[in-house]
Design a protein around this motif. Structure first.
Motif: not given
Length: 465
Positions: A436, A440, A452
């Protein structure tokens, strides 16, 4: 005759006043007793005023480095009294804000000292004189904690300070010894160093910020030393010899003893719970190492008596106390679907320069728990926004379970990481996996992109390093 309430709360710090508000929202007739200032230590002598001081230090630091941004700032200086004054005004504003919230929610506030006076009763006194007797089926202790003193290391308010004196110095000392390198110690060390003090930090553990991930601690130590701090780890202060306007500390490290003379000393060696004079004698309340023992709902061993916040032990954080207050009150009120707090999902933030923030397990703790881990890292120097800000020093580190993809922990050091950490905190609360997080979309250009990239790096997919 006793005044009757549904819930009486002793102490109006973050845990106490938030518990009172939630109780009022649930229709409970609520009273709160405060012996000093609404908002407790956090708003008046802790979280808020220290951040105001640190903001002044940050602005001063930026002014001194204006040339790096193509700007001119000549004759840069500071007014110590006004720096402190601004901090006190910020604290007063927040304390008045709590006063407004109490009035808004029709919470009865008693100014005085509270003491248990039998089952379901609280006696309130002011300057030793009776103010009121309160009765309630539920009483919540939220009396917080205070600075710990050690044998031979006792604050005197003049030469040897606790956080209180360190927050309102009549003048900024030219040299300073900070005993303890946890969040409180390092924040004060950072503040005074930015204003030019020669700062020595002594830590009994083998690294600064010892609760943080070892890699982050090492990064922080290098950053502090680059700023000119002297960091002594695996060291203890054996004695303090006070002069007229200075203190000589005897420090033992590596089997050797040395003396350091400074103008002031700050003690930041932990806290002890405010359990005295509460009337706990004769109750079934259990106290361990000055902290009240509770279950996951805040209930003590005495029926109808609860405790929350710093009084109940670590982590000693305002946001932990607030959440505990809500959970405790909702359980008392019988709200359905209340969940106990997972302390591993509580973020920790240290507002030094550079900032430090974390949530969940360190890499070492994850391995100690038997996890096979995947670790990702991303440096600030690889992020466009960090470079544009002139903040290229920092690191984002993520720890995942190699088998399940569970985010076990996140650890950050650098500009604004105390704001960024909440993204990982939400991820842990939602039991998010690496899949997930990878899927994103993070906005560009932002510091958050590093979050990230650190996830991607754990799986060999980082794009910008």
């Amino acid at each position: 005759m006793a005044e009757n309430f549904d819930i009486v709360i002793i102490g109006s710090g973050p845990g106490g006043y938030v518990a009172a508000i939630r109780a009022a929202q649930l229709g409970k007739k609520t009273a709160i007793v405060e012996r000093e200032n609404l908002g407790g230590i956090c708003l008046n002598w802790g979280c808020i005023p220290t951040k105001a001081l640190l903001r002044s230090a940050e602005v001063y630091h930026n002014m001194k480095n204006a040339a790096a941004y193509g700007l001119k700032a000549d004759n840069v200086g500071y007014d110590a009294a006004k720096v402190v004054e601004r901090s006190r005004k910020v604290a007063a504003q927040l304390s008045n804000g709590v006063k407004f919230l109490m009035k808004k929610h029709k919470i009865t506030v008693y100014d005085g000292v509270a003491k248990l006076a039998g089952k379901g009763k609280v006696a309130v006194t002011k300057d030793g004189k009776p103010v009121a007797e309160l009765a309630a089926p539920a009483i919540i202790l939220a009396t917080g904690a205070r600075a710990r003193a050690l044998p031979g290391l006792v604050p005197d308010g003049k030469l040897v300070w606790t956080y209180r004196e360190a927050m309102v110095p009549p003048a900024l000392p030219k040299s300073l010894l900070v005993i303890g390198s946890g969040a409180i110690g390092i924040e004060f060390a950072s503040f005074y160093r930015q204003f030019g003090a020669e700062v020595t930090v002594v830590e009994v553990m083998d690294r600064v910020l010892p609760v943080e991930d070892a890699e982050i601690s090492a990064f922080a130590k290098k950053a502090f030393e680059k700023q000119g701090m002297k960091i002594l780890t695996s060291a203890t202060v054996k004695a303090l010899k006070k002069g007229t306007d200075s203190v000589t500390a005897t420090i033992e490290a590596g089997g050797k003893s040395s003396d350091v003379t400074v103008e002031r000393v700050i003690l930041a060696v932990g806290i002890v719970g405010n359990v005295e004079n509460l009337g706990l004698e004769g109750t079934k309340v259990k106290v361990e190492k000055t902290h009240v023992v509770t279950d996951e709902w805040g209930a003590t061993g005495e029926p109808g008596l609860y405790a929350i916040g710093d009084l109940t032990g670590p982590p000693w954080l305002a946001h932990k106390a607030m959440h505990e207050g809500v959970i405790c009150v909702e359980k008392i009120a019988g709200v359905k679907g209340v969940h106990p707090m997972n302390k591993e999902n509580i973020p920790g933030c240290t507002y030094c320069l550079p900032q430090v923030a974390s949530v969940g397990l360190t890499e070492a703790a994850a391995k100690a728990k038997g996890h096979e881990v995947k670790v990702g890292r991303f440096p600030f120097i690889g992020n466009g926004k960090a470079i544009a800000l002139g903040e290229p020093e920092g690191l984002v580190k993520t720890v995942f379970d190699a088998k399940t993809g569970e985010l076990l922990g996140a650890h950050m050091i650098g500009a604004e990481v105390t704001e960024l950490i909440q993204g990982y905190t939400i991820a842990r609360t939602l039991e998010t996996t690496e899949a997930e997080l990878m899927a994103t979309v993070f906005p560009h250009p932002t510091l958050s992109e590093m979050m990230h990239e650190s996830v991607l790096d754990a799986y060999g997919r980082a794009l910008h390093i």
